[in-house]
Write a protein that holds these residues in place. Structure first.
Motif, mmCIF file in Angstrom:
data_model
loop_
_atom_site.group_PDB
_atom_site.id
_atom_site.type_symbol
_atom_site.label_atom_id
_atom_site.label_comp_id
_atom_site.label_asym_id
_atom_site.label_seq_id
_atom_site.Cartn_x
_atom_site.Cartn_y
_atom_site.Cartn_z
ATOM 1 N N LEU A 64 0.823 -1.204 0.000
ATOM 2 C CA LEU A 64 0.000 0.000 0.000
ATOM 3 C C LEU A 64 0.859 1.257 0.000
ATOM 4 C CD1 LEU A 64 -3.000 0.715 0.040
ATOM 5 C CD2 LEU A 64 -2.877 0.828 2.526
ATOM 6 N N ALA A 65 1.982 1.218 0.738
ATOM 7 C CA ALA A 65 2.877 2.378 0.794
ATOM 8 C C ALA A 65 3.427 2.696 -0.593
ATOM 9 C CB ALA A 65 4.017 2.108 1.770
ATOM 10 N N TYR A 66 3.849 1.662 -1.311
ATOM 11 C CA TYR A 66 4.367 1.882 -2.661
ATOM 12 C C TYR A 66 3.256 2.381 -3.574
ATOM 13 C CZ TYR A 66 6.753 1.210 -7.087
ATOM 14 O OH TYR A 66 7.313 1.437 -8.321
ATOM 15 N N ALA A 67 2.115 1.727 -3.504
ATOM 16 C CA ALA A 67 1.002 2.077 -4.389
ATOM 17 C C ALA A 67 0.546 3.508 -4.164
ATOM 18 C CB ALA A 67 -0.159 1.113 -4.167
ATOM 19 N N GLY A 85 8.563 -0.339 -0.955
ATOM 20 C CA GLY A 85 7.569 0.136 0.003
ATOM 21 C C GLY A 85 7.947 -0.195 1.433
ATOM 22 N N LYS A 86 8.573 -1.352 1.633
ATOM 23 C CA LYS A 86 8.982 -1.750 2.982
ATOM 24 C C LYS A 86 10.030 -0.803 3.531
ATOM 25 C CE LYS A 86 10.522 -5.754 5.650
ATOM 26 N NZ LYS A 86 10.782 -7.215 5.633
ATOM 27 N N VAL A 87 11.012 -0.465 2.697
ATOM 28 C CA VAL A 87 12.038 0.462 3.157
ATOM 29 C C VAL A 87 11.446 1.851 3.380
ATOM 30 C CG1 VAL A 87 14.268 1.513 2.617
ATOM 31 C CG2 VAL A 87 13.847 -0.866 2.020
ATOM 32 N N PHE A 159 11.941 9.156 -3.496
ATOM 33 C CA PHE A 159 11.145 8.279 -2.641
ATOM 34 C C PHE A 159 10.816 8.973 -1.326
ATOM 35 C CE2 PHE A 159 12.938 4.089 -4.571
ATOM 36 C CZ PHE A 159 12.093 4.236 -5.655
ATOM 37 N N LYS A 160 11.810 9.643 -0.761
ATOM 38 C CA LYS A 160 11.590 10.389 0.486
ATOM 39 C C LYS A 160 10.473 11.422 0.297
ATOM 40 C CE LYS A 160 13.695 14.158 1.091
ATOM 41 N NZ LYS A 160 14.771 15.185 1.164
#
Length: 330
Positions: A64-67, A85-87, A159-160
């Motif tokens: 979900l974080a990546y999406a 997304g995990k990182v 990404f940040k």
């Protein structure tokens, strides 16, 4: 044998064996630090996502974080994207940037140069441009590029930026908390409020009250001429008592980790009362020893751990575990 220390450390758990006639009943709180961070900051979309996931109606948070960061359907997130997304979730919640992302990538064995090539075209151009400008400024200040290529640095910084855009309540909390702490240090005897916390300086101590009623205490706090916040403590590298610097993200980290420990510690008496003899806790995990009968289960232990209490209202809790004769990784 390569990586001997890793092999040795992975074997340590198996040294612990349950007593005759007993078994280990083990459970850990699911994503507790991430959940606490969202709860304390009031990141409502994330709290709802955790609840949906616990009810088996939602997506894994890393997908979900990546999406959410890249505006795609969570169902389409592949294994590689999930690792990104995990990182994002585990390393950027405390105001970390490229350096924090590198630490996470090393931990989870992600090739940042390869990742940058795959991610470049899916990052919004405006975000890449902002990251490129930041890299130019970073180099102009004589600061480190962390050994990354320009492209990899820009991707990590992008990404940040994307994570912060999708977690605005958390990102706002870092600065808000830092500002309130600075004011409290300069206003002895006055109680200030920052979201769920009461913050006050009395004499040589700055205290931040946690939802449990416990306090985080910082000795001899000071606002420096440059506006930075310092206090006295033990340097984790030199092991010496000296003046340490802190900032909003670090203060948030201190609070979240302390609250996560409070959540783990609160049910310990009721767990032992139910017949589970606690022999060890490791971060978010409880290792108990109980009679080797069907009456004692990891599902029951998980239920006791995630029951919550009056001061955890609104915090989504979940736990899972296993039973075994030898302790192992869950």
């Amino acid at each position: 044998m390569s990586n001997v220390m890793d092999k040795c450390s992975s074997a340590i758990r198996g040294v612990f064996i349950a007593s005759p006639g007993k078994k280990f009943v083990v459970a850990d709180l699911a994503g507790i630090e991430n959940r606490v961070l969202a709860w304390l900051a009031g990141e409502s979309w994330k709290l709802e996502a955790f609840l949906d996931f616990d009810l088996r109606d939602g997506h894994d948070m890393y997908k979900l974080a990546y999406a959410k960061a890249f505006g795609i359907d969570p169902a389409s997130v592949d294994k590689h994207q999930r690792s990104i997304g995990k990182v994002l979730e585990l390393m950027l919640g405390y105001a970390g940037g490229v350096g924090a992302y590198i630490t996470g990538a090393l931990t989870y064995r992600i090739d940042l140069e390869d990742m940058a090539e795959k991610a470049w075209d899916v990052i919004p151009v405006a975000t890449r441009d902002d990251a490129a400008s930041f890299l130019e400024w970073q180099l102009g200040q004589g600061k480190s590029q962390y050994g990354l290529s320009d492209r990899a640095f820009i991707v990590c910084d992008s990404f940040k930026r994307l994570w912060r855009e999708t977690n605005p309540a958390i990102a706002a909390w870092w600065k808000e908390l830092e500002d309130v702490v600075r004011r409290a240090i300069n206003s002895p005897g006055q109680t200030l409020t920052c979201r769920m916390h009461k913050i006050r300086r009395d004499g040589a101590w700055l205290r931040i009250m946690l939802p449990s009623g416990r306090y985080l205490c910082y000795p001899n706090p000071r606002v420096e001429d440059d506006g930075g916040i310092t206090f006295m403590g033990v340097n984790q590298f030199t092991r010496k008592w000296e003046r340490l610097r802190t900032y909003g993200g670090r203060l948030v980290e201190n609070i979240c980790q302390a609250v996560a420990r409070d959540v783990l510690a609160y049910p310990l008496p009721s767990i032992e009362k139910a017949g589970y003899e606690i022999v060890l806790t490791v971060h978010d995990e409880i290792i108990s020893e109980a009679p080797d009968t069907d009456e004692y289960t990891h599902e029951h232990l998980a239920e006791l751990m995630s029951a919550g209490c009056d001061w955890t209202e609104g915090l989504p809790l979940a736990a899972a575990g296993f039973e075994a004769k030898r302790y192992r990784k869950g």
